[in-house]
Enzyme design. Sequence first.
Site, PDB file in Angstrom:
ATOM      1  N   GLY A  63     -17.839  17.261 -11.528  1.00 30.64           N
ATOM      2  CA  GLY A  63     -16.738  18.113 -11.074  1.00 30.64           C
ATOM      3  C   GLY A  63     -15.433  17.337 -10.933  1.00 30.64           C
TER       4      GLY A  63
ATOM      5  CD  GLU B 169     -21.643  17.521 -14.139  1.00 33.92           C
ATOM      6  OE1 GLU B 169     -21.659  16.648 -15.042  1.00 33.92           O
ATOM      7  OE2 GLU B 169     -20.590  17.935 -13.626  1.00 33.92           O
TER       8      GLU B 169
ATOM      9  CD  GLU C  90     -17.195  20.294 -14.542  1.00 34.85           C
ATOM     10  OE1 GLU C  90     -17.659  20.095 -13.422  1.00 34.85           O
ATOM     11  OE2 GLU C  90     -17.612  21.168 -15.313  1.00 34.85           O
TER      12      GLU C  90
ATOM     13  CB  ALA D 199     -20.164  19.473  -7.194  1.00 36.49           C
TER      14      ALA D 199
HETATM   15  C1  3H9 Z   1     -21.248  18.371 -10.241  1.00 35.76           C
HETATM   16  O1  3H9 Z   1     -20.202  17.810 -10.193  1.00 35.76           O
HETATM   17  C2  3H9 Z   1     -21.388  19.810 -10.635  1.00 35.76           C
HETATM   18  C3  3H9 Z   1     -20.111  20.321 -11.264  1.00 35.76           C
HETATM   19  O2  3H9 Z   1     -20.262  20.397 -12.652  1.00 35.76           O
HETATM   20  C4  3H9 Z   1     -19.691  21.628 -10.672  1.00 35.76           C
HETATM   21  C5  3H9 Z   1     -20.596  22.779 -10.886  1.00 35.76           C
HETATM   22  C6  3H9 Z   1     -20.098  24.091 -10.368  1.00 35.76           C
HETATM   23  N1  3H9 Z   1     -22.384  14.394  -3.630  1.00 35.76           N
HETATM   24  O3  3H9 Z   1     -24.638   6.018  -5.317  1.00 35.76           O
HETATM   25  P1  3H9 Z   1     -24.107   5.386  -4.107  1.00 35.76           P
HETATM   26  C7  3H9 Z   1     -23.394   9.712  -1.797  1.00 35.76           C
HETATM   27  S1  3H9 Z   1     -22.678  17.601  -9.850  1.00 35.76           S
HETATM   28  C8  3H9 Z   1     -22.803  14.026  -2.417  1.00 35.76           C
HETATM   29  O4  3H9 Z   1     -25.034   4.612  -3.262  1.00 35.76           O
HETATM   30  P2  3H9 Z   1     -22.433   3.668  -5.667  1.00 35.76           P
HETATM   31  C9  3H9 Z   1     -24.735   9.027  -1.946  1.00 35.76           C
HETATM   32  O5  3H9 Z   1     -25.795   9.878  -1.612  1.00 35.76           O
HETATM   33  C10 3H9 Z   1     -22.195  15.987  -9.367  1.00 35.76           C
HETATM   34  N2  3H9 Z   1     -23.042  12.737  -2.075  1.00 35.76           N
HETATM   35  O6  3H9 Z   1     -22.803   4.517  -4.376  1.00 35.76           O
HETATM   36  C11 3H9 Z   1     -24.588   7.874  -0.990  1.00 35.76           C
HETATM   37  O7  3H9 Z   1     -24.792   8.389   0.316  1.00 35.76           O
HETATM   38  P3  3H9 Z   1     -25.448   7.466   1.431  1.00 35.76           P
HETATM   39  C12 3H9 Z   1     -21.877  15.123 -10.524  1.00 35.76           C
HETATM   40  C13 3H9 Z   1     -22.862  11.820  -2.999  1.00 35.76           C
HETATM   41  O8  3H9 Z   1     -21.150   3.005  -5.349  1.00 35.76           O
HETATM   42  C14 3H9 Z   1     -23.113   7.516  -1.102  1.00 35.76           C
HETATM   43  O9  3H9 Z   1     -22.465   8.666  -1.655  1.00 35.76           O
HETATM   44  N3  3H9 Z   1     -21.635  13.782 -10.056  1.00 35.76           N
HETATM   45  C15 3H9 Z   1     -22.437  12.137  -4.287  1.00 35.76           C
HETATM   46  O10 3H9 Z   1     -23.593   2.860  -6.121  1.00 35.76           O
HETATM   47  C16 3H9 Z   1     -22.847   6.327  -1.997  1.00 35.76           C
HETATM   48  O11 3H9 Z   1     -23.475   6.574  -3.253  1.00 35.76           O
HETATM   49  C17 3H9 Z   1     -22.618  12.871  -9.975  1.00 35.76           C
HETATM   50  O12 3H9 Z   1     -23.748  13.137 -10.317  1.00 35.76           O
HETATM   51  C18 3H9 Z   1     -22.186  13.497  -4.595  1.00 35.76           C
HETATM   52  N4  3H9 Z   1     -21.750  13.888  -5.805  1.00 35.76           N
HETATM   53  O13 3H9 Z   1     -22.177   4.741  -6.813  1.00 35.76           O
HETATM   54  C19 3H9 Z   1     -22.227  11.531  -9.446  1.00 35.76           C
HETATM   55  N5  3H9 Z   1     -22.345  10.999  -5.020  1.00 35.76           N
HETATM   56  O14 3H9 Z   1     -24.537   6.289   1.589  1.00 35.76           O
HETATM   57  C20 3H9 Z   1     -23.254  11.037  -8.505  1.00 35.76           C
HETATM   58  C21 3H9 Z   1     -22.700  10.009  -4.193  1.00 35.76           C
HETATM   59  O15 3H9 Z   1     -25.556   8.356   2.613  1.00 35.76           O
HETATM   60  N6  3H9 Z   1     -22.876   9.790  -7.858  1.00 35.76           N
HETATM   61  N7  3H9 Z   1     -23.016  10.488  -2.983  1.00 35.76           N
HETATM   62  O16 3H9 Z   1     -26.786   7.074   0.865  1.00 35.76           O
HETATM   63  C22 3H9 Z   1     -22.966   8.594  -8.463  1.00 35.76           C
HETATM   64  O17 3H9 Z   1     -23.272   8.473  -9.623  1.00 35.76           O
HETATM   65  C23 3H9 Z   1     -22.700   7.381  -7.625  1.00 35.76           C
HETATM   66  O18 3H9 Z   1     -22.815   7.755  -6.279  1.00 35.76           O
HETATM   67  C24 3H9 Z   1     -21.290   6.754  -7.807  1.00 35.76           C
HETATM   68  C25 3H9 Z   1     -21.101   5.639  -6.734  1.00 35.76           C
HETATM   69  C26 3H9 Z   1     -21.214   6.141  -9.198  1.00 35.76           C
HETATM   70  C27 3H9 Z   1     -20.197   7.761  -7.620  1.00 35.76           C
END
Ligand code: 3H9
Length: 693
Positions: A105, A128, A108, A66
């Site tokens: 998500g 999450e 999911e 998400a």
């Molecule tokens: C969810 O899914 C809830 C569901 O169950 C539905 C419920 C109803 N959203 O980490 P990075 C941005 S909860 C918005 O440096 P990497 C991040 O802020 C979600 N922004 O890159 C950064 O922005 P900026 C569950 C996001 O290559 C840029 O992307 N998912 C999100 O080292 C690059 O990120 C997670 O918790 C997001 N979801 O790693 C996954 N994700 O450049 C969270 C990232 O402006 N994300 N951004 O600073 C991660 O674990 C890592 O970002 C990922 C990439 C592994 C994907």
Amino acid sequence: MTAINPVTDLSRDGDIAIVTLNSPPVNALSAAVRDGLKGAFDAAIQDPAVKAIVLICEGKTFIAGADISEFGKPPKGASLFDVEDTIESAPKPVIAAIHGTALGGGLEVALCAHYRIAVPSAKCGLPEVNIGILPGAGGTQRLPRIVGVEEALAMVTSGKHVGAKQCLASGLIDELAPEGDLRAAALAFARKIVREARPLRKVRDLNEKVEAARGHPEIFAEFRKANARKFRGFMAPEHNIRAIEAAVNLPFNDGLKEERRLFMELFSGPQAPAQRYVFFAERQVWKLPDVPDDTPQIPVKKVGIIGAGTMGGGIAMNFANAGIPVTIVEVKDEALKRGLSVIRKNYDNTAAKGRLSAADVERRMGLITGALELEKLADCDLIIEAVFERMDIKKDVFARLDRIAKDGAVLASNTSYLNIDEIAGATRRPQSVIGMHFFSPANVMRLLEVVRGEKTSKPVIATAMGIARKIGKIGVLVGVCPGFVGNRMLSQRQREAQKLVMEGAMPWDVDRVLYDFGFPMGPFAMSDLAGLDIGWVKENSRSETIRDCLCEMDRRGQKTGAGYYDYDEKRNRRPSPVTEKIITEFRTKAGVTPRKIDDAEILERCIFPMINEGAKILEEGKAIRASDIDVVWINGYGWPVYRGGPMYYGDFVGLDKVLSRMRSWQASMGDAFKPAALLERLVAESKGFKDLK
Ligand code: 3H9
């Protein structure tokens, strides 16, 4: 190819429809992505020429979850549930084609597809829990139906990313695609499914694995027990477990409702916003207003470390782990050998736990060279000094380094509080000097305070931050002041902890309150662990403090079996009557009548002066943002992540409350509690640290 909207395309390859998402940086499920998915799937479903639908993403990853930045804002566009229903109930097979990471998500959504294919480097996970919530779009109900209850419990409570090969083994994905050829492989896979007329396999209907766990509550009881320490204080792990229990005990649709209820409980609770804040804070920290991303960095191909003690050795391991050769210099051969053998022992311990192969241990040890002459560091690109914390010694080392190090080399000090500018003054190249303050144990702790001196050049700052990232640390850029950010604030807490003991609390009272707040241990247990004799000199000791008395009795902490606490052979601590007696005598000598101090006062006295000091650090420009200070405390000092860090916590409890306590303590106990001007201003303007730009 038809553009459904700016982030979604729908195209056809023969009778296979391809829905392509392209929403950088991570294809998160923003309103536009959800709208795009809904529109594209509706169109593909309605198109009679389409026999199957492939969902694939452009960029570095499949859907990463998400869009966290939309949380807490009014909902817009198609709901995620509408999207999932559309995919799952499609009358033609849907195949999710995964590269990068399918997270939260994202996974999911993939679990609503009828089949999943992934490249070998892809990873899947439901992280999450790390942002204080649970997979709220069916993840907790669908995942155990594929991977089984035990694996699902492990995945949702750890947030771990599981590699594609393991996903294939668990059934989470159905086929591996050749690396770099996902699209063609997904199309071929879709055609095979159509050709073989395979069923529309809906994960929601696979009940065998959840039914197998029904009537076995011990699975959950044992899991809770085994992880109690890890989950302490956090709400989300327990809620995730309950959601999986619901998957086991309830029909699918009722399980979904329970998942939703639990999700909302977390979402509207205090921890999820704090953890979400930390997620963004840890990414923000790399953004340096006056050192842009394209600032040239000095290539670091070889590192030198001065000092083979605990710190030096731990620091060296970081570089060896990252494949960078490192030379450690010590004065005496014996100390060098001891240092190197400690490093080997650390690696061997990791290998014994199965987390490193014997070959890896050798490879890493092979990258570490010991030396007895500083001259051996002449060809290093980065030299980190980790010698005794005395200014005269540090200055001497840097003056010698200045003569030895090659032009352009970065000269770093690991000092935890000394003035970097003064150290840099011992060289003719202050622009090359910087602080790199690692935290002990340096091979484990994530924090690296990067201390910029007055004259440190921007490429040197960029290099230090770049190398922090490379060795897996979280680098926080701070300015020169005694103790920098972390230790400067810590000294406030230490002072108050000591004073509280003089006023009437016992060390174990203070420790209990801070432990219950969420710290791994309180300040006195921490001192016992580190050793009470750090900085204590026997010859000069005159029983002037409680610590002096303890050390004089050879109660120097855990290592001697006694310190503030008494310890048994297994290092379990218990309050000590000896310490209590010393404290009572000190109070009598000082004419103090001990008073009853309640837990709330202990907490506020330890924490509020830290917040006030943080405000001073900000107004002096020694930290870039309030959230950087929080990142320091979470990653370097065990501040509980679900409380967001001291500055976040200040906003949470209300800065007016912090200010009013500081004022009243200033009136009764003096200027150590003088409120920061920034704190006064923010309260006057009804603002918080979060409002600072
Ligand atoms: C969810 O899914 C809830 C569901 O169950 C539905 C419920 C109803 N959203 O980490 P990075 C941005 S909860 C918005 O440096 P990497 C991040 O802020 C979600 N922004 O890159 C950064 O922005 P900026 C569950 C996001 O290559 C840029 O992307 N998912 C999100 O080292 C690059 O990120 C997670 O918790 C997001 N979801 O790693 C996954 N994700 O450049 C969270 C990232 O402006 N994300 N951004 O600073 C991660 O674990 C890592 O970002 C990922 C990439 C592994 C994907």
